[in-house]
Motif scaffolding. Structure first.
Motif, PDB file in Angstrom:
ATOM      1  N   LEU A 112       0.574  16.451   1.950  1.00  0.00           N
ATOM      2  CA  LEU A 112       0.526  16.414   3.414  1.00  0.00           C
ATOM      3  C   LEU A 112      -0.388  15.299   3.905  1.00  0.00           C
ATOM      4  CD1 LEU A 112       1.428  17.690   6.058  1.00  0.00           C
ATOM      5  CD2 LEU A 112      -0.504  19.287   5.871  1.00  0.00           C
ATOM      6  N   THR A 113      -1.516  15.081   3.204  1.00  0.00           N
ATOM      7  CA  THR A 113      -2.441  13.999   3.596  1.00  0.00           C
ATOM      8  C   THR A 113      -1.783  12.635   3.450  1.00  0.00           C
ATOM      9  OG1 THR A 113      -3.348  14.030   1.342  1.00  0.00           O
ATOM     10  CG2 THR A 113      -4.542  15.276   3.032  1.00  0.00           C
ATOM     11  N   GLU A 114      -0.877  12.496   2.460  1.00  0.00           N
ATOM     12  CA  GLU A 114      -0.162  11.237   2.267  1.00  0.00           C
ATOM     13  C   GLU A 114       0.851  11.034   3.388  1.00  0.00           C
ATOM     14  OE1 GLU A 114      -0.330  10.812  -2.605  1.00  0.00           O
ATOM     15  OE2 GLU A 114       1.314  11.928  -1.673  1.00  0.00           O
ATOM     16  N   LEU A 115       1.489  12.110   3.852  1.00  0.00           N
ATOM     17  CA  LEU A 115       2.407  11.998   4.981  1.00  0.00           C
ATOM     18  C   LEU A 115       1.659  11.558   6.236  1.00  0.00           C
ATOM     19  CD1 LEU A 115       5.165  12.324   6.296  1.00  0.00           C
ATOM     20  CD2 LEU A 115       4.675  14.773   6.600  1.00  0.00           C
ATOM     21  N   ILE A 116       0.434  12.115   6.415  1.00  0.00           N
ATOM     22  CA  ILE A 116      -0.403  11.709   7.558  1.00  0.00           C
ATOM     23  C   ILE A 116      -0.722  10.215   7.461  1.00  0.00           C
ATOM     24  CG2 ILE A 116      -2.662  11.981   8.642  1.00  0.00           C
ATOM     25  CD1 ILE A 116      -2.521  14.969   7.793  1.00  0.00           C
ATOM     26  N   THR A 117      -1.014   9.754   6.239  1.00  0.00           N
ATOM     27  CA  THR A 117      -1.309   8.332   6.021  1.00  0.00           C
ATOM     28  C   THR A 117      -0.108   7.462   6.396  1.00  0.00           C
ATOM     29  OG1 THR A 117      -2.827   8.892   4.231  1.00  0.00           O
ATOM     30  CG2 THR A 117      -2.048   6.612   4.327  1.00  0.00           C
ATOM     31  N   PHE A 118       1.098   7.917   5.989  1.00  0.00           N
ATOM     32  CA  PHE A 118       2.318   7.180   6.346  1.00  0.00           C
ATOM     33  C   PHE A 118       2.488   7.087   7.852  1.00  0.00           C
ATOM     34  CE2 PHE A 118       3.716   7.117   2.001  1.00  0.00           C
ATOM     35  CZ  PHE A 118       4.672   6.102   1.942  1.00  0.00           C
ATOM     36  N   LEU A 119       2.249   8.219   8.525  1.00  0.00           N
ATOM     37  CA  LEU A 119       2.390   8.221   9.987  1.00  0.00           C
ATOM     38  C   LEU A 119       1.373   7.289  10.640  1.00  0.00           C
ATOM     39  CD1 LEU A 119       3.065  12.030  10.574  1.00  0.00           C
ATOM     40  CD2 LEU A 119       4.685  10.144  10.833  1.00  0.00           C
ATOM     41  N   ILE A 153       0.831  -1.211   0.000  1.00  0.00           N
ATOM     42  CA  ILE A 153       0.000   0.000   0.000  1.00  0.00           C
ATOM     43  C   ILE A 153       0.867   1.264   0.000  1.00  0.00           C
ATOM     44  CG2 ILE A 153      -1.628   1.348   1.382  1.00  0.00           C
ATOM     45  CD1 ILE A 153      -2.780  -1.383   2.349  1.00  0.00           C
ATOM     46  N   LEU A 154       1.880   1.303   0.854  1.00  0.00           N
ATOM     47  CA  LEU A 154       2.727   2.481   0.969  1.00  0.00           C
ATOM     48  C   LEU A 154       3.591   2.686  -0.272  1.00  0.00           C
ATOM     49  CD1 LEU A 154       3.834   2.198   4.708  1.00  0.00           C
ATOM     50  CD2 LEU A 154       2.089   3.696   3.743  1.00  0.00           C
ATOM     51  N   ALA A 155       4.025   1.588  -0.894  1.00  0.00           N
ATOM     52  CA  ALA A 155       4.827   1.709  -2.116  1.00  0.00           C
ATOM     53  C   ALA A 155       4.020   2.339  -3.239  1.00  0.00           C
ATOM     54  CB  ALA A 155       5.336   0.336  -2.537  1.00  0.00           C
ATOM     55  N   ASN A 156       2.702   2.105  -3.243  1.00  0.00           N
ATOM     56  CA  ASN A 156       1.837   2.720  -4.253  1.00  0.00           C
ATOM     57  C   ASN A 156       1.612   4.204  -3.988  1.00  0.00           C
ATOM     58  OD1 ASN A 156       1.108   0.649  -6.171  1.00  0.00           O
ATOM     59  ND2 ASN A 156       0.074  -0.388  -4.477  1.00  0.00           N
ATOM     60  N   ILE A 157       1.833   4.616  -2.730  1.00  0.00           N
ATOM     61  CA  ILE A 157       1.673   6.044  -2.408  1.00  0.00           C
ATOM     62  C   ILE A 157       2.974   6.796  -2.692  1.00  0.00           C
ATOM     63  CG2 ILE A 157       1.225   7.698  -0.546  1.00  0.00           C
ATOM     64  CD1 ILE A 157      -0.559   5.560   0.749  1.00  0.00           C
ATOM     65  N   ASN A 158       4.107   6.283  -2.134  1.00  0.00           N
ATOM     66  CA  ASN A 158       5.393   6.935  -2.371  1.00  0.00           C
ATOM     67  C   ASN A 158       6.516   5.940  -2.112  1.00  0.00           C
ATOM     68  OD1 ASN A 158       7.897   8.608  -1.535  1.00  0.00           O
ATOM     69  ND2 ASN A 158       6.547  10.119  -2.502  1.00  0.00           N
ATOM     70  N   VAL A 159       7.281   5.629  -3.167  1.00  0.00           N
ATOM     71  CA  VAL A 159       8.334   4.616  -3.086  1.00  0.00           C
ATOM     72  C   VAL A 159       9.472   5.056  -2.176  1.00  0.00           C
ATOM     73  CG1 VAL A 159      10.058   3.311  -4.397  1.00  0.00           C
ATOM     74  CG2 VAL A 159       7.772   3.666  -5.344  1.00  0.00           C
ATOM     75  N   ALA A 160       9.882   6.321  -2.282  1.00  0.00           N
ATOM     76  CA  ALA A 160      11.044   6.810  -1.530  1.00  0.00           C
ATOM     77  C   ALA A 160      10.799   6.743  -0.026  1.00  0.00           C
ATOM     78  CB  ALA A 160      11.366   8.238  -1.944  1.00  0.00           C
ATOM     79  N   LEU A 161       9.606   7.197   0.390  1.00  0.00           N
ATOM     80  CA  LEU A 161       9.300   7.180   1.815  1.00  0.00           C
ATOM     81  C   LEU A 161       9.114   5.750   2.324  1.00  0.00           C
ATOM     82  CD1 LEU A 161       8.983   9.118   4.150  1.00  0.00           C
ATOM     83  CD2 LEU A 161       6.544   9.293   3.649  1.00  0.00           C
ATOM     84  N   THR A 162       8.556   4.883   1.478  1.00  0.00           N
ATOM     85  CA  THR A 162       8.413   3.465   1.832  1.00  0.00           C
ATOM     86  C   THR A 162       9.773   2.809   2.041  1.00  0.00           C
ATOM     87  OG1 THR A 162       6.371   3.329   0.539  1.00  0.00           O
ATOM     88  CG2 THR A 162       7.420   1.238   1.122  1.00  0.00           C
ATOM     89  N   ALA A 163      10.706   3.119   1.129  1.00  0.00           N
ATOM     90  CA  ALA A 163      12.062   2.567   1.244  1.00  0.00           C
ATOM     91  C   ALA A 163      12.727   3.031   2.539  1.00  0.00           C
ATOM     92  CB  ALA A 163      12.895   2.970   0.043  1.00  0.00           C
ATOM     93  N   THR A 164      12.446   4.282   2.929  1.00  0.00           N
ATOM     94  CA  THR A 164      13.014   4.814   4.181  1.00  0.00           C
ATOM     95  C   THR A 164      12.548   3.982   5.373  1.00  0.00           C
ATOM     96  OG1 THR A 164      13.040   7.044   3.258  1.00  0.00           O
ATOM     97  CG2 THR A 164      13.172   6.852   5.651  1.00  0.00           C
ATOM     98  N   ALA A 221      12.547   9.006  11.190  1.00  0.00           N
ATOM     99  CA  ALA A 221      13.022   8.986   9.806  1.00  0.00           C
ATOM    100  C   ALA A 221      11.909   9.348   8.840  1.00  0.00           C
ATOM    101  CB  ALA A 221      13.593   7.604   9.474  1.00  0.00           C
ATOM    102  N   VAL A 222      10.687   8.829   9.075  1.00  0.00           N
ATOM    103  CA  VAL A 222       9.548   9.125   8.201  1.00  0.00           C
ATOM    104  C   VAL A 222       9.189  10.617   8.261  1.00  0.00           C
ATOM    105  CG1 VAL A 222       7.055   8.760   7.890  1.00  0.00           C
ATOM    106  CG2 VAL A 222       8.584   6.812   8.214  1.00  0.00           C
ATOM    107  N   VAL A 223       9.191  11.185   9.469  1.00  0.00           N
ATOM    108  CA  VAL A 223       8.858  12.612   9.615  1.00  0.00           C
ATOM    109  C   VAL A 223       9.878  13.486   8.873  1.00  0.00           C
ATOM    110  CG1 VAL A 223       8.696  14.516  11.261  1.00  0.00           C
ATOM    111  CG2 VAL A 223       7.607  12.322  11.784  1.00  0.00           C
ATOM    112  N   ILE A 224      11.180  13.192   9.023  1.00  0.00           N
ATOM    113  CA  ILE A 224      12.219  14.015   8.380  1.00  0.00           C
ATOM    114  C   ILE A 224      12.164  13.885   6.864  1.00  0.00           C
ATOM    115  CG2 ILE A 224      14.719  14.281   8.100  1.00  0.00           C
ATOM    116  CD1 ILE A 224      14.990  13.440  11.067  1.00  0.00           C
ATOM    117  N   VAL A 225      12.159  12.621   6.366  1.00  0.00           N
ATOM    118  CA  VAL A 225      12.137  12.409   4.920  1.00  0.00           C
ATOM    119  C   VAL A 225      10.812  12.894   4.330  1.00  0.00           C
ATOM    120  CG1 VAL A 225      12.237  10.681   3.075  1.00  0.00           C
ATOM    121  CG2 VAL A 225      13.748  10.484   5.066  1.00  0.00           C
ATOM    122  N   GLY A 226       9.700  12.642   5.033  1.00  0.00           N
ATOM    123  CA  GLY A 226       8.392  13.092   4.559  1.00  0.00           C
ATOM    124  C   GLY A 226       8.307  14.605   4.452  1.00  0.00           C
TER     125      GLY A 226
END
Length: 573
Positions: free
Chosen positions: A274-281, A152-163, A258-263
């Motif tokens: 920003l809504t996607e960053l909230i989803t990651f968190l 799910i997260l890879a479909n939203i943003n690969v870079a943040l998922t890899a982090t 790490a997610v907060v800084i990279v996000g």
């Protein structure tokens, strides 16, 4: 892996239950994965600049409620039926272990500590039950949630998922390395609590001796030492657990940071909403539970495997006295007994108790064994029912080598009355019926009358239903002995062994018990170990044993006439 394969084999009777448990464990993870996505949908579609899209919000709330029901029902199934499956496996192992321990010879039980055996049969197997239930379930839930979150997260943003997921291998390596230390500490704790159990069992079983010598402080000091060693092992275990669990928590916190800084960097460069960053968190919270479950799984695995290894260690001990491949089931016996050049010594002892001993006893013959302590009287009688195995020579009953007779069949034809009577906690009825479970009331009462026990039993408040306490503590020595004789009457054996059955009784009790024993010995091949020579004057044959073997043999009158060792014993009394 071999230990794990052996453990997995115990799932075989519960394959369907395990499959259903894993299915509902996986199903319970689906709503947890969808919740953050619904929040994302609500923040991006239901809440717009024009206001709230009511239709979309209602659909989202409906889906939320449906997923809550699915999660609840799935978790209920795994909590109840999964635990029940683990408890059934625990019960199977406990039954198997108890039956296995019962097959061990006297040689093993002479050296084993009861408290250690109790620990292995109880607390160790409880840990195995927890592993049987939570192990596969936690592994499944963690796998579904971690893989699902990654997709799910890879479909939203690969870079943040890899982090996020680059930290996972480090976390797994940390968990594996430290779980081995936890396992070692837990196994040591189990051994220490076994020592505590053994000390408690020993001290409380001998409480009357302890109090009669006023040695409560001595026993308290011995217990404190065992308890202190257990404390030290637990402190070591707590240290390794604290390092392990807090290290895992630190990894989770580091992942969030790490997610907060990279996000934040990706949002600033317009590569992430920003809504996607909230989803990651939100998914970090979703990932926290499977990580904790992995930690719990690792703990259960190490805890359960430590218990299972101790279980396997005991199961690996092979009973040294077993039925031969072609052992016969003898339905009846005449009672002829032959010892042919039998030699025996106890384990860890160099001196032989018996050396090239030979003896033939005719069916129905009454034979008394006399001699000082340590010359092999009790040993001789313990070899007959195969409580021990001779180191050389053979023993035959009715011309059958006893090794060629099934143990259950052999022992069913031999009755034993000990000096130290063991009665089980329960009623008099229960203890007499131990000689023949399922016997009728008529048989029970007849056996009690033959043992001269019926009259005193009927004078008790509840008669045969009287509860006699632990080891028959509510009865006198003579009463306990007559109950044990009634038990043997009910068994109705062909061969009888009386091991100093009256030596601990007063004169009045001895007379009553001696009458019962004489009645019991009629028409049976009987071996009597006696210190009181007055009780064996009417024996068909008296064998006088010494450290050199069979010293004298004959009737009471013949041996007195010889004026040898027997005459010396008789004059001393």
């Amino acid at each position: 892996m071999k230990t794990l394969q052996t453990f997995i084999a115990y799932y075989k009777p519960y394959k369907k239950a395990l499959a259903m448990d894993l299915f509902f464990a996986a199903l319970a993870s689906v709503p947890v994965l969808i919740y953050p996505l619904l929040v994302h949908q609500i923040t991006t579609k239901a809440l717009t600049n024009a206001g709230i899209a009511a239709d979309t919000l209602i659909r989202m709330i409906g889906l939320f409620l449906f997923l809550i029901v699915v999660e609840y029902m799935s978790n209920f199934y795994t909590d109840y039926y999964g635990h029940a499956m683990g408890a059934k496996m625990e019960t199977d192992m406990r039954n198997e272990l108890f039956q296995h321990v019962q097959q061990f010879s006297f040689e093993y039980h002479n050296k084993a500590r009861t408290g250690q055996l109790m620990s292995r049969i109880t607390s160790d197997l409880f840990d195995i039950s927890e592993l049987a239930h939570h192990g596969p379930e936690d592994a499944t839930i963690s796998l579904v949630r971690i893989i699902g979150s990654f997709i799910i997260l890879a479909n939203i943003n690969v870079a943040l998922t890899a982090t996020m997921f680059v930290i996972f291998p480090l976390m797994i390596l940390f968990a594996y390395h430290n779980s081995l230390k936890v396992k070692k500490a837990l196994k040591q704790s189990k051994e220490r609590i076994g020592d505590v159990n053994a000390q408690v069992e020993d001290s409380l079983s001998g409480i009357r001796v302890v109090q009669s010598f006023a040695n409560e402080e001595l026993e308290a000091d011995k217990f404190k030492r065992s308890n202190h060693f257990f404390l030290e092992s637990r402190k070591k275990g707590y240290f390794t657990e604290a390092w392990f669990f807090n290290g895992m928590t630190a990894f989770i916190s580091f992942m969030t940071l790490a997610v907060v800084i990279v996000g934040a960097l990706l949002v600033s460069y317009k590569q992430l909403m920003l809504t996607e960053l909230i989803t990651f968190l939100l998914y970090i919270t979703t990932l926290t539970d499977p990580v904790k479950r992995l930690v719990n799984f690792t703990q259960n695995l190490q805890n359960g495997m430590a218990g299972f290894e101790r279980f396997r260690e005991l199961m690996a001990v092979k009973p040294d006295i077993v039925d031969g491949p072609d052992a016969a089931d003898l339905h009846s016996m005449q009672g002829k007994v032959e010892f042919d050049n039998v030699s025996f010594r106890y384990a860890d002892e160099s001196n032989e108790v018996l050396s090239n001993f030979s003896l033939t006893v005719k069916p129905g013959e009454y034979v008394a064994l006399v001699g000082s302590s340590g010359v092999g009287k009790s040993t001789l009688c313990s070899l007959l029912p195969r409580f021990y195995e001779p180191k050389a020579g053979s023993i035959r009953i009715d011309d059958f080598d006893i090794k060629a007779i099934q143990l259950k069949s052999l022992r069913s034809h031999i009755g034993i009355v000990h000096q130290d009577v063991y009665l089980f906690a329960g009623t008099i009825r229960d203890n007499i019926l131990y000689g023949k479970p399922g016997a009728s009331d008529e048989e029970l009462i007849a056996a009690a009358k033959q043992a001269n026990a019926h009259e005193f039993i009927m004078r008790l408040p509840a008669g045969y239903e009287t509860n006699i306490g632990q080891r028959g503590i509510m009865l006198s020595g003579g009463q306990k002995q007559r109950i044990s004789i009634a038990r043997v009457f009910l068994k109705n054996p062909t061969i009888l062994i009386l091991d100093e059955a009256t030596s601990a009784l007063d004169n009045e009790s001895e007379r009553a018990v001696q009458e019962s024993l004489e009645q019991l010995a009629k028409n049976r091949t009987t071996f009597v170990i006696a210190h009181r020579l007055s009780t064996i004057r009417h024996a068909d044959r008296i064998l006088v044993l010494s450290e050199q073997g069979l010293a004298e043999e004959g009737t009471h009158a013949q041996l007195l006439e010889q004026n040898g060792l027997y005459a010396k014993f008789y004059q001393l009394q």
